[in-house]
Design a protein around this motif. Structure first.
Motif, PDB file in Angstrom:
ATOM      1  N   ASP A 180      -7.349  -0.069  -3.335  1.00 55.89           N
ATOM      2  CA  ASP A 180      -6.947   1.335  -3.429  1.00 55.89           C
ATOM      3  C   ASP A 180      -5.739   1.704  -2.563  1.00 55.89           C
ATOM      4  N   ILE A 181      -5.102   0.702  -1.934  1.00 59.85           N
ATOM      5  CA  ILE A 181      -3.977   1.026  -1.050  1.00 59.85           C
ATOM      6  C   ILE A 181      -2.994  -0.145  -0.958  1.00 59.85           C
ATOM      7  N   CYS A 215       3.156   4.103   1.916  1.00 64.56           N
ATOM      8  CA  CYS A 215       1.770   3.826   1.559  1.00 64.56           C
ATOM      9  C   CYS A 215       1.517   4.407   0.170  1.00 64.56           C
ATOM     10  N   ILE A 216       1.068   3.572  -0.743  1.00 64.77           N
ATOM     11  CA  ILE A 216       0.695   4.017  -2.086  1.00 64.77           C
ATOM     12  C   ILE A 216      -0.817   3.865  -2.177  1.00 64.77           C
ATOM     13  N   SER A 217      -1.505   4.983  -2.401  1.00 62.77           N
ATOM     14  CA  SER A 217      -2.961   4.938  -2.436  1.00 62.77           C
ATOM     15  C   SER A 217      -3.491   5.653  -3.672  1.00 62.77           C
ATOM     16  N   LEU A 232       8.593  -5.333   2.664  1.00 62.55           N
ATOM     17  CA  LEU A 232       7.626  -6.316   3.135  1.00 62.55           C
ATOM     18  C   LEU A 232       6.229  -5.755   2.883  1.00 62.55           C
ATOM     19  N   VAL A 233       5.349  -6.549   2.309  1.00 60.03           N
ATOM     20  CA  VAL A 233       3.965  -6.125   2.057  1.00 60.03           C
ATOM     21  C   VAL A 233       3.185  -6.289   3.359  1.00 60.03           C
ATOM     22  N   GLU A 234       2.688  -5.178   3.889  1.00 60.67           N
ATOM     23  CA  GLU A 234       1.953  -5.183   5.161  1.00 60.67           C
ATOM     24  C   GLU A 234       0.436  -5.185   4.961  1.00 60.67           C
ATOM     25  N   HIS A 235      -0.047  -4.535   3.891  1.00 59.32           N
ATOM     26  CA  HIS A 235      -1.489  -4.425   3.648  1.00 59.32           C
ATOM     27  C   HIS A 235      -1.718  -4.256   2.158  1.00 59.32           C
ATOM     28  N   VAL A 236      -2.748  -4.940   1.658  1.00 55.62           N
ATOM     29  CA  VAL A 236      -3.125  -4.835   0.252  1.00 55.62           C
ATOM     30  C   VAL A 236      -4.635  -4.664   0.166  1.00 55.62           C
ATOM     31  N   ALA A 237      -5.075  -3.671  -0.569  1.00 57.46           N
ATOM     32  CA  ALA A 237      -6.486  -3.446  -0.865  1.00 57.46           C
ATOM     33  C   ALA A 237      -6.545  -2.853  -2.273  1.00 57.46           C
ATOM     34  N   VAL A 288      -2.846   9.439  -7.558  1.00 57.94           N
ATOM     35  CA  VAL A 288      -2.008   8.484  -6.838  1.00 57.94           C
ATOM     36  C   VAL A 288      -1.227   9.266  -5.793  1.00 57.94           C
ATOM     37  N   THR A 289      -1.247   8.795  -4.561  1.00 60.71           N
ATOM     38  CA  THR A 289      -0.532   9.453  -3.472  1.00 60.71           C
ATOM     39  C   THR A 289       0.474   8.472  -2.884  1.00 60.71           C
ATOM     40  N   ILE A 290       1.696   8.944  -2.672  1.00 55.54           N
ATOM     41  CA  ILE A 290       2.728   8.149  -2.011  1.00 55.54           C
ATOM     42  C   ILE A 290       3.105   8.876  -0.730  1.00 55.54           C
TER      43      ILE A 290
END
Length: 84
Positions: free
Chosen positions: A32-33, A48-50, A25-30, A56-58
């Motif tokens: 850079d994140i 969280c993929i940022s 489920l997609v909770e937040h989209v920006a 790139v950090t997972i």
């Protein structure tokens, strides 16, 4: 445990909060994140993929709810570190 069925690799032109990316489920989209979750009666997973520059950090967090969830994470936790 819910059967996750793998990843579809279907290209997307946009992603909206509340939609599903495969089993997440997609909770937040920006820009850079991206925050994704999967919840069931045994455990909750948040990933969280940022990005920052070229990095790139997972980051994933798992909360277990019962003995089955804890037992499941014994082999899965170390395996996911290698996969990611």
């Amino acid at each position: 445990m819910k059967k996750i069925g793998g990843f579809s690799a279907v290209p997307r032109s946009s992603i909206q909060v509340g939609e599903h990316l495969d089993f997440f489920l997609v909770e937040h989209v920006a820009p850079d994140i991206l925050v994704l979750t999967e919840r069931d009666r045994h455990l909750d997973v948040m990933t969280c993929i940022s990005t920052l520059g070229n990095s790139v950090t997972i980051t994933s967090s798992v909360v277990t709810h019962n003995a089955f969830g804890r037992a499941y994470m014994v082999p899965v936790g170390p395996a996911h570190r290698l996969i990611v």
